[in-house]
Design a protein around this motif. Structure first.
Motif, short mmCIF file in Angstrom:
data_model
loop_
_atom_site.label_atom_id
_atom_site.label_comp_id
_atom_site.label_asym_id
_atom_site.label_seq_id
_atom_site.Cartn_x
_atom_site.Cartn_y
_atom_site.Cartn_z
N HIS A 54 -35.70 -8.02 7.79
CA HIS A 54 -35.21 -9.16 8.56
C HIS A 54 -33.90 -8.84 9.29
CE1 HIS A 54 -37.79 -11.13 5.47
NE2 HIS A 54 -38.15 -11.88 6.51
N LEU A 55 -33.23 -7.78 8.83
CA LEU A 55 -31.96 -7.40 9.44
C LEU A 55 -32.11 -6.27 10.45
CD1 LEU A 55 -29.54 -7.52 6.36
CD2 LEU A 55 -30.13 -9.33 7.97
N HIS A 56 -33.33 -5.93 10.78
CA HIS A 56 -33.57 -4.89 11.78
C HIS A 56 -33.51 -5.49 13.18
CE1 HIS A 56 -35.80 -2.22 8.61
NE2 HIS A 56 -34.52 -2.42 8.34
N THR A 57 -32.32 -5.98 13.52
CA THR A 57 -32.06 -6.61 14.80
C THR A 57 -30.89 -5.89 15.46
OG1 THR A 57 -30.51 -8.22 13.86
CG2 THR A 57 -32.85 -8.84 13.91
N PRO A 58 -30.68 -6.08 16.77
CA PRO A 58 -29.57 -5.40 17.44
C PRO A 58 -28.21 -5.63 16.79
CG PRO A 58 -31.05 -6.32 19.07
CD PRO A 58 -31.54 -6.81 17.73
N MET A 59 -27.93 -6.89 16.40
CA MET A 59 -26.62 -7.20 15.82
C MET A 59 -26.35 -6.37 14.57
SD MET A 59 -25.03 -10.88 14.61
CE MET A 59 -26.15 -11.13 13.24
N TYR A 60 -27.34 -6.28 13.69
CA TYR A 60 -27.15 -5.55 12.45
C TYR A 60 -27.30 -4.04 12.65
CZ TYR A 60 -27.23 -10.14 10.36
OH TYR A 60 -26.92 -11.43 10.05
N PHE A 61 -28.02 -3.64 13.68
CA PHE A 61 -28.06 -2.22 14.04
C PHE A 61 -26.67 -1.73 14.42
CE2 PHE A 61 -28.37 0.81 17.65
CZ PHE A 61 -28.88 1.91 16.97
N PHE A 62 -25.97 -2.52 15.22
CA PHE A 62 -24.60 -2.16 15.61
C PHE A 62 -23.65 -2.23 14.42
CE2 PHE A 62 -26.05 -3.91 19.89
CZ PHE A 62 -26.33 -2.66 20.39
N LEU A 63 -23.87 -3.21 13.54
CA LEU A 63 -23.02 -3.35 12.36
C LEU A 63 -23.18 -2.15 11.43
CD1 LEU A 63 -21.10 -4.88 10.53
CD2 LEU A 63 -23.06 -6.19 9.66
N ALA A 64 -24.42 -1.67 11.26
CA ALA A 64 -24.65 -0.48 10.43
C ALA A 64 -23.96 0.73 11.02
CB ALA A 64 -26.16 -0.23 10.29
#
Length: 309
Positions: A54-64
């Motif tokens: 569910h966190l495989h989104t652009p926002m969390y991609f950048f956060l990682a």
């Protein structure tokens, strides 16, 4: 001191914060604790994002990516400082100093660029929600991160090559806990006019430019949020930006504080102390800011730990 024709044989001394022997165990324990918290906190963010689809989104991609860069950022300076305290030695070789400076510039710049990219991501999500998945597609996200790496790698390489052209004394005392670019240029025995000009130009372009981009993105975000009719909709839109705004404010305010303190006082100790805020404290607090104010991250962490138990 005599001038050394071959600066590669020079030894630099990192003076750190204090030469008082009784304070060294305190500094060692303090920075070791902060370093371990930083590593574990950012690593948990990365693991939580990778383990939850569910966190495989652009926002969390950048956060990682930001968490990974923060791990590298602190690892550039803190382990060497801890080693020097433990061995009661302040020496760092010329080669290691140049290498440390290169990676410090690289990861500091990446922090700035990733925070800017994350601001753009929030801008698209709030201002163009219907087109968000089309605009922020995986290819663009990967390209934005790749370009950030390339630009900062080239800039760090440029600064490193320019420092390599400078002559230093056979033994140089750096009033800092790492090989900071400005400190090294100030201690050079040769002309540094070109180095200073490049630093001023790069600061305006690579730090001021992204900051203006962040301000522009949030000005548009605020305008869009004001146009939302329901209070619940406004709160939901704004809540997605709170964590990012907190991190941006912390990073830029502490970074600005370092250079203001350096300009206002000639005390190298105050400059080194202020540098701790954006080199150590900010990367340490980022995971807490994102996890405490983000329900998705907290749920992902709960699932991750339940799976491990």
């Amino acid at each position: 001191m005599e001038l050394g024709n071959d600066t590669r044989n020079s030894e630099f001394l990192l003076l750190g914060f204090s030469e008082e022997p009784e304070l060294q165990p305190f500094f060692f324990g303090l920075f070791l604790s902060m370093y371990l918290v930083t590593i574990h906190g950012n690593l948990l963010i990365i693991l939580a994002i990778n383990s939850d689809s569910h966190l495989h989104t652009p926002m969390y991609f950048f956060l990682a990516n930001l968490s990974f860069v923060d791990i590298c950022f602190t690892s550039t300076t803190i382990p060497k400082m801890l080693w020097n305290i433990q061995t009661q030695s302040k020496v760092i070789t010329y080669e290691n100093c140049i290498t440390q400076m290169y990676f410090f510039l690289l990861f500091a710049g990446l922090d700035i660029f990733l925070l800017t990219v994350m601001a753009y991501d929030r801008f698209v999500a709030i201002c163009y929600p219907l087109h968000y998945t089309v605009i922020m597609n995986p290819r663009l996200c990967g390209l934005l991160v790749l370009v950030s790496w390339i630009i900062n790698a080239l800039y760090s390489l440029l600064q490193t090559l320019m420092v390599l052209q400078l002559s230093f004394c056979t033994q140089v005392e750096i009033s800092h806990f790492f090989c900071e670019l400005n400190q090294m240029i100030q201690l050079a025995c040769s002309d540094t006019f070109l180095n200073d000009m490049v630093i001023y130009f790069a600061t305006v372009l690579l730090a001021g430019g992204p900051f203006i981009g962040i301000l522009y993105s949030y000005s548009k975000i605020v305008s869009s949020i004001r146009g939302i009719s329901s209070a619940q909709g406004k709160y939901k839109a704004f809540s997605t930006c709170v964590s990012h705004l907190s991190v941006v404010s912390l990073f830029y305010c502490t970074g600005l504080g370092v250079y203001l303190s350096s300009a206002a006082t000639q005390s190298s100790l105050s400059s080194a102390t202020a540098s701790v805020m954006y080199t150590v404290v900010t990367p340490m607090l980022n995971p807490f800011i994102y996890s405490l104010r983000n329900r998705d991250i907290k749920e992902a962490l709960n699932v991750f730990f339940r799976g491990k138990s």
